[in-house]
Design an enzyme around this catalytic site. Structure first.
Site, PDB file in Angstrom:
ATOM      1  N   ASP A  95      66.079  53.030  30.651  1.00 36.88           N
ATOM      2  CA  ASP A  95      66.872  52.506  29.543  1.00 36.88           C
ATOM      3  C   ASP A  95      66.847  50.977  29.543  1.00 36.88           C
ATOM      4  O   ASP A  95      66.694  50.346  30.589  1.00 36.88           O
ATOM      5  CB  ASP A  95      68.321  52.998  29.744  1.00 36.88           C
ATOM      6  CG  ASP A  95      69.244  52.582  28.633  1.00 36.88           C
ATOM      7  OD1 ASP A  95      69.030  53.062  27.507  1.00 36.88           O
ATOM      8  OD2 ASP A  95      70.173  51.790  28.878  1.00 36.88           O
TER       9      ASP A  95
ATOM     10  N   GLU B  95      62.138  51.813  27.843  1.00 37.58           N
ATOM     11  CA  GLU B  95      62.640  51.654  26.473  1.00 37.58           C
ATOM     12  C   GLU B  95      62.531  50.177  26.117  1.00 37.58           C
ATOM     13  O   GLU B  95      63.358  49.373  26.533  1.00 37.58           O
ATOM     14  CB  GLU B  95      64.102  52.109  26.369  1.00 37.58           C
ATOM     15  CG  GLU B  95      64.633  52.000  24.954  1.00 37.58           C
ATOM     16  CD  GLU B  95      66.142  51.782  24.865  1.00 37.58           C
ATOM     17  OE1 GLU B  95      66.709  52.052  23.812  1.00 37.58           O
ATOM     18  OE2 GLU B  95      66.750  51.320  25.853  1.00 37.58           O
TER      19      GLU B  95
END
Ligand code: CA
Length: 630
Positions: free
Chosen positions: A340, A369
């Site tokens: 993330d 990400e």
């Protein structure tokens, strides 16, 4: 009387001081992380975070062949001790006694070293031969209502409140693995499963069902299940032919993380009172003209008020985070990680993290990400990108947001010189910037994006064009749970993360079944069974198609908003035609003779029909065709 009192006081004070002196020598041992470790890693060093009242005052002794205590580090907070051990080749699996002592107290702690599990199924990585199914554990299926409320945990279930927990869990995923496999998926990416025991405030949208505010990075949230159940999920998925990708976050944790409540050092997190929140503009990392102030805000600013921003430049924390990752990989057998907010921590730390993981697990894969504005800044994050500074991210896969935007815009706007399907053409034309664009994770929606059916204006024809493109272009396709049944949802987080129909006992329609999907389609007036079958059929078909996984991509300039591309290798050629307009078209095939010249017939993979290759193909409005050339 007065004098007597003061003598008593003096005696009391003296006794109190003596007691304090004795207590100062005493300590407690409450937590050792990681809880256990393994022999046989590339890197022999093991950091142990030891926590307990005044443990920092203890001396540590280990007497075990092949295991050496190299450093014992006390920090500002006396409740921590960081031990660095060498687990040499001569160390054998088994129990190791760690002795902690002061002048007046000795405690023994039994630490376990396990043997690494070797198995073909584990740590396989993921690549363009896969289709990833992304699901949010709280929102997919509630397989065990008994874990909805856990005594001592802050939040329970509220089915009426959009930002509240809904009770979905690992058991619910286990129960529906057959559904995911039958949909043709070969990998599952779960949004984070770590404990998020956070206070909520639904009025301001603060609910932590999403899992991105860890309060314990070594423990599955008990409302999802146990660590053992997670291992069962990984092993069962792998036995059923599906890989598992874990969602991790190293940029931040939750305010109620146990180490945030009693921080080891004052620099463990960035001081929000100084740095504020992040500007979310991660372009500052590669922008040659970025100001120091902006760069500082990007990296050191907090993501939101409830998520303290970790300082990975603290080497004790960096080691802790890297080991936490290796622990989960080794413990659970996962195949990959989705990291993330990859650009938000210090980039040097992220590079070292990726390098270490890939060094220990060469077949593994990591997708970061990287939610960037354009192809150049996305490509910058992939390994071996020729950065000006020589920086190498060591990150194998990146999330392809530029392609996502091109698909959504391209399907919705009128065709022009650089609009309509030409957007996709121009975006892919910049692939020379990527080290390996075939490792990009591609998608038409995810847990942070407007659901695809909503973003194409609820037009089933546009929706199907997007699905066909996703499953036939280069890259690693990812399907967001519910997209296969045309779920809708707008910009607010809970809207994109609604319950999967049939995942809860009170649901009238169960879309995990064929009957349920038919009912849902009739109720909504949508071709849900047809779309489900399209996703299933294409995912199954592409499983054995090397030409789609690794074959070359050659595309033609879209004229009249018809986009044609070929996937080809030495053995096979597949032609894909997307009509982006709401009109009938006649496509003259002469332009494609460099591919069509050596073939006589074609088979339409969507309809199953075979025909001779003529000179023209007739297309209905917004039709998609996948043609195997023979
Ligand atoms: Ca539950």
């Amino acid at each position: 009387m007065k004098q007597l009192l003061s003598i008593t006081t003096i005696i009391t004070v003296t006794i109190f001081m003596a007691t304090t002196a004795i207590y100062a020598q005493s300590f407690k041992l409450e937590r050792v992380e990681p809880e256990f470790w393994w022999t046989g890693f590339e890197k022999k060093e093991l950091q142990l975070l030891v926590y307990g009242e005044d443990i920092g005052k203890a001396r540590v002794h280990i007497n075990n062949p092949g295991i050496y205590l190299r450093r014992s580090i006390a920090v500002e907070n006396p409740n921590y001790l960081f031990l660095y051990l060498d687990i040499t080749e001569n160390a054998s699996a088994g129990e190791v006694t760690l002795s902690f002592s002061t002048n007046s107290q000795t405690l023994h702690h039994t630490y376990t070293l396990k043997e690494r599990k070797g198995s073909d199924n584990r740590h396989q990585g993921f690549d363009s031969s896969d289709v990833i199914y992304l699901l949010m554990p709280d929102r997919f299926a509630n397989g065990d209502p008994s874990n909805d409320e856990i005594p001592g945990m802050i939040e329970g279930v509220d089915l009426d409140e959009p930002y509240a927990r809904k009770g979905g869990d690992i058991k619910g995923i286990l129960d529906n693995l057959g559904y995911i496999r039958d949909l043709g998926m070969t990998a599952i990416w779960l949004n984070p499963i770590f404990e998020n025991d956070m206070p909520y405030n639904y009025a301001i949208g603060a609910g932590f069902y999403h899992g991105y505010a860890a309060t314990d990075m070594y423990r599955v949230d008990r409302r999802f299940g146990t660590n053992e159940e997670f291992v069962e999920l990984v092993e069962t998925s792998q036995q059923m032919g599906m890989k598992v990708i874990m969602d991790k976050i190293h940029n931040h944790v939750g305010t109620h993380h146990w180490f945030i409540k009693d921080m080891p050092t004052s620099d463990w997190v960035h001081d929000q009172s100084i740095v504020g929140n992040t500007n979310y503009r991660t372009d500052t990392l590669m922008d040659p003209y970025a100001s120091e102030a902006d760069l500082r805000s990007t990296v050191k600013g907090w993501f939101v008020d409830e998520m303290p921003d970790l300082n990975q430049r603290n080497p004790l924390l960096a080691d802790y985070l890297i080991q936490n990752t290796i622990w989960w990989i080794e413990y659970s057998g996962i195949d990959g990680i989705r990291m993330d907010t990859h650009p938000y921590p210090y980039k040097d730390y992220m590079a070292e993290w990726s390098r270490r993981i890939m060094e220990e697990y060469p077949d593994f894969n990591i997708v970061g990400e990287v939610w960037m504005q354009n192809v150049a800044t996305t490509a910058w994050w992939q390994y071996d990108f020729p950065t000006q500074s020589g920086y190498n991210s060591y990150l194998p896969s990146v999330t392809d947001f530029p392609l996502y935007r091109s698909v959504v815009s391209g399907l919705n706007e009128d065709a022009g010189w650089d609009t309509g399907l030409a957007r996709i053409y121009y975006t892919l034309g910049q692939d020379f910037l990527y080290t390996d664009p075939f490792l990009n994770v591609i998608f038409v929606d995810n847990h942070d994006l407007v659901r695809f059916m909503t973003s194409v204006g609820e037009d089933p024809a546009k929706f199907k064009l997007g699905i066909v493109f996703l499953l036939t272009t280069r890259g690693i396709p990812q399907i967001y749970y519910g997209t296969e049944i045309m779920k809708m949802g707008g910009a607010n987080d809970p809207d994109k993360r609604r319950l999967f129909p049939g995942g809860w006992p009170h649901h009238e329609i169960n879309a995990f079944t064929e009957d349920g999907r038919k009912q849902l389609g009739e109720k909504r007036g949508l071709p849900i069974p047809e779309v489900f079958e399209l996703v299933r059929h294409l995912s199954e078909w592409r499983k054995e198609k090397d030409v789609i996984h690794t074959g070359k991509l050659t595309h033609f300039i879209p004229y009249d908003n018809v986009y044609v591309y070929f996937r080809h290798n030495d053995d096979e050629t597949v032609m894909v035609i997307l009509n982006g307009d709401n009109h009938n078209k006649s496509l003259n095939l002469e332009r494609f003779s460099e591919f069509l010249g050596k073939y006589r017939t074609l088979k339409d993979i969507i309809t199953g029909k075979e025909s001779d290759i003529g000179s023209v193909i007739h297309l209905s409005p917004r039709q998609a065709m996948i043609l195997e050339l023979r």
